[in-house]
Design a protein around this motif. Structure first.
Motif, PDB file in Angstrom:
ATOM      1  N   THR A 172       0.848  -1.182   0.000  1.00 29.09           N
ATOM      2  CA  THR A 172       0.000   0.000   0.000  1.00 29.09           C
ATOM      3  C   THR A 172       0.886   1.236   0.000  1.00 29.09           C
ATOM      4  OG1 THR A 172      -0.092   0.014   2.407  1.00 29.09           O
ATOM      5  CG2 THR A 172      -1.839  -1.173   1.248  1.00 29.09           C
ATOM      6  N   GLN A 173       0.550   2.162  -0.881  1.00 22.73           N
ATOM      7  CA  GLN A 173       1.295   3.415  -0.938  1.00 22.73           C
ATOM      8  C   GLN A 173       0.655   4.408   0.004  1.00 22.73           C
ATOM      9  OE1 GLN A 173       1.149   4.631  -5.043  1.00 22.73           O
ATOM     10  NE2 GLN A 173       3.259   4.005  -5.343  1.00 22.73           N
ATOM     11  N   GLN A 174       1.515   5.194   0.646  1.00 22.23           N
ATOM     12  CA  GLN A 174       0.986   6.256   1.489  1.00 22.23           C
ATOM     13  C   GLN A 174       0.618   7.423   0.594  1.00 22.23           C
ATOM     14  OE1 GLN A 174       4.036   7.078   4.356  1.00 22.23           O
ATOM     15  NE2 GLN A 174       3.112   5.696   5.832  1.00 22.23           N
ATOM     16  N   LEU A 175      -0.574   7.928   0.786  1.00 20.07           N
ATOM     17  CA  LEU A 175      -1.041   9.037  -0.025  1.00 20.07           C
ATOM     18  C   LEU A 175      -0.879  10.341   0.733  1.00 20.07           C
ATOM     19  CD1 LEU A 175      -4.279   7.508  -1.563  1.00 20.07           C
ATOM     20  CD2 LEU A 175      -2.003   7.646  -2.556  1.00 20.07           C
ATOM     21  N   GLY A 176      -0.462  11.348   0.017  1.00 14.60           N
ATOM     22  CA  GLY A 176      -0.292  12.674   0.594  1.00 14.60           C
ATOM     23  C   GLY A 176      -1.454  13.565   0.209  1.00 14.60           C
ATOM     24  N   PRO A 177      -1.277  14.880   0.325  1.00 24.51           N
ATOM     25  CA  PRO A 177      -2.323  15.826  -0.043  1.00 24.51           C
ATOM     26  C   PRO A 177      -2.692  15.690  -1.518  1.00 24.51           C
ATOM     27  CG  PRO A 177      -0.443  16.957   0.927  1.00 24.51           C
ATOM     28  CD  PRO A 177      -0.084  15.533   0.812  1.00 24.51           C
ATOM     29  N   GLY A 178      -3.932  15.813  -1.832  1.00 24.60           N
ATOM     30  CA  GLY A 178      -4.396  15.693  -3.205  1.00 24.60           C
ATOM     31  C   GLY A 178      -4.585  14.260  -3.655  1.00 24.60           C
ATOM     32  N   GLY A 179      -4.365  13.299  -2.758  1.00 24.20           N
ATOM     33  CA  GLY A 179      -4.552  11.896  -3.095  1.00 24.20           C
ATOM     34  C   GLY A 179      -3.470  11.309  -3.971  1.00 24.20           C
ATOM     35  N   LYS A 205      -1.333  24.394   4.833  1.00 28.30           N
ATOM     36  CA  LYS A 205      -1.452  23.093   4.182  1.00 28.30           C
ATOM     37  C   LYS A 205      -0.141  22.702   3.502  1.00 28.30           C
ATOM     38  CE  LYS A 205      -6.356  23.541   3.379  1.00 28.30           C
ATOM     39  NZ  LYS A 205      -7.414  23.639   2.399  1.00 28.30           N
ATOM     40  N   ILE A 206       0.152  21.422   3.529  1.00 29.16           N
ATOM     41  CA  ILE A 206       1.336  20.908   2.848  1.00 29.16           C
ATOM     42  C   ILE A 206       1.062  20.918   1.349  1.00 29.16           C
ATOM     43  CG2 ILE A 206       2.797  18.875   2.556  1.00 29.16           C
ATOM     44  CD1 ILE A 206       2.121  18.113   5.421  1.00 29.16           C
ATOM     45  N   PRO A 207       2.004  21.381   0.520  1.00 27.00           N
ATOM     46  CA  PRO A 207       1.758  21.445  -0.921  1.00 27.00           C
ATOM     47  C   PRO A 207       1.735  20.056  -1.552  1.00 27.00           C
ATOM     48  CG  PRO A 207       3.994  22.109  -0.443  1.00 27.00           C
ATOM     49  CD  PRO A 207       3.313  21.936   0.874  1.00 27.00           C
ATOM     50  N   SER A 208       1.056  19.943  -2.671  1.00 30.15           N
ATOM     51  CA  SER A 208       1.023  18.693  -3.438  1.00 30.15           C
ATOM     52  C   SER A 208       1.421  19.012  -4.877  1.00 30.15           C
ATOM     53  CB  SER A 208      -0.373  18.075  -3.398  1.00 30.15           C
ATOM     54  OG  SER A 208      -1.262  18.800  -4.213  1.00 30.15           O
ATOM     55  N   VAL A 209       1.482  18.000  -5.711  1.00 31.51           N
ATOM     56  CA  VAL A 209       1.835  18.223  -7.111  1.00 31.51           C
ATOM     57  C   VAL A 209       0.788  19.087  -7.812  1.00 31.51           C
ATOM     58  CG1 VAL A 209       3.187  16.126  -7.323  1.00 31.51           C
ATOM     59  CG2 VAL A 209       0.769  16.054  -7.846  1.00 31.51           C
ATOM     60  N   HIS A 210      -0.429  19.114  -7.288  1.00 29.75           N
ATOM     61  CA  HIS A 210      -1.494  19.893  -7.916  1.00 29.75           C
ATOM     62  C   HIS A 210      -1.430  21.374  -7.556  1.00 29.75           C
ATOM     63  CE1 HIS A 210      -3.067  16.102  -9.200  1.00 29.75           C
ATOM     64  NE2 HIS A 210      -3.263  15.692  -7.952  1.00 29.75           N
ATOM     65  N   THR A 211      -0.700  21.737  -6.516  1.00 29.17           N
ATOM     66  CA  THR A 211      -0.589  23.148  -6.131  1.00 29.17           C
ATOM     67  C   THR A 211       0.766  23.748  -6.503  1.00 29.17           C
ATOM     68  OG1 THR A 211       0.152  22.528  -3.917  1.00 29.17           O
ATOM     69  CG2 THR A 211      -2.207  22.917  -4.213  1.00 29.17           C
TER      70      THR A 211
END
Length: 101
Positions: free
Chosen positions: A4-11, A59-65
């Protein structure tokens, strides 16, 4: 056995790169790998004084932000100013001194 992969912000997975999801060009490491930046953190704040900017910044940034392009500015002016120093004012003072009496 499935891992299982751990998911961060933005899924997205925690080790995801911005270029895995978007077409990018000349991104610095901090934008390409948003997981290196952990956010600014936040102090507990009274809800009445919480602003949208403080919510967004906590909020922690994600690849979408992350930005998908980066255009750095030249440091030519600052480099020159650092070598020769700030300008000084050598003009003549013609004002009268004020008396404190």
């Amino acid at each position: 056995m499935a891992t299982t992969q751990q998911l961060g912000p933005g899924g997205v997975p925690l080790d995801a790169k911005t270029s895995d999801y978007y077409r990018t060009k000349d991104l610095p490491h901090r934008f390409e790998h948003p997981n290196v930046f952990k956010g600014y953190g936040h102090k507990p704040q009274h809800p009445m004084y919480t602003t949208e900017a403080s919510k967004y910044g906590s909020k922690i940034p994600s690849v979408h932000t992350m930005p998908i392009c980066f255009h750095a500015k030249s440091q030519k002016f600052s480099d020159h100013l650092g070598k020769c120093g700030m300008p000084r004012n050598f003009s003549l003072n013609t004002g009268t001194d004020k008396s404190i009496i």
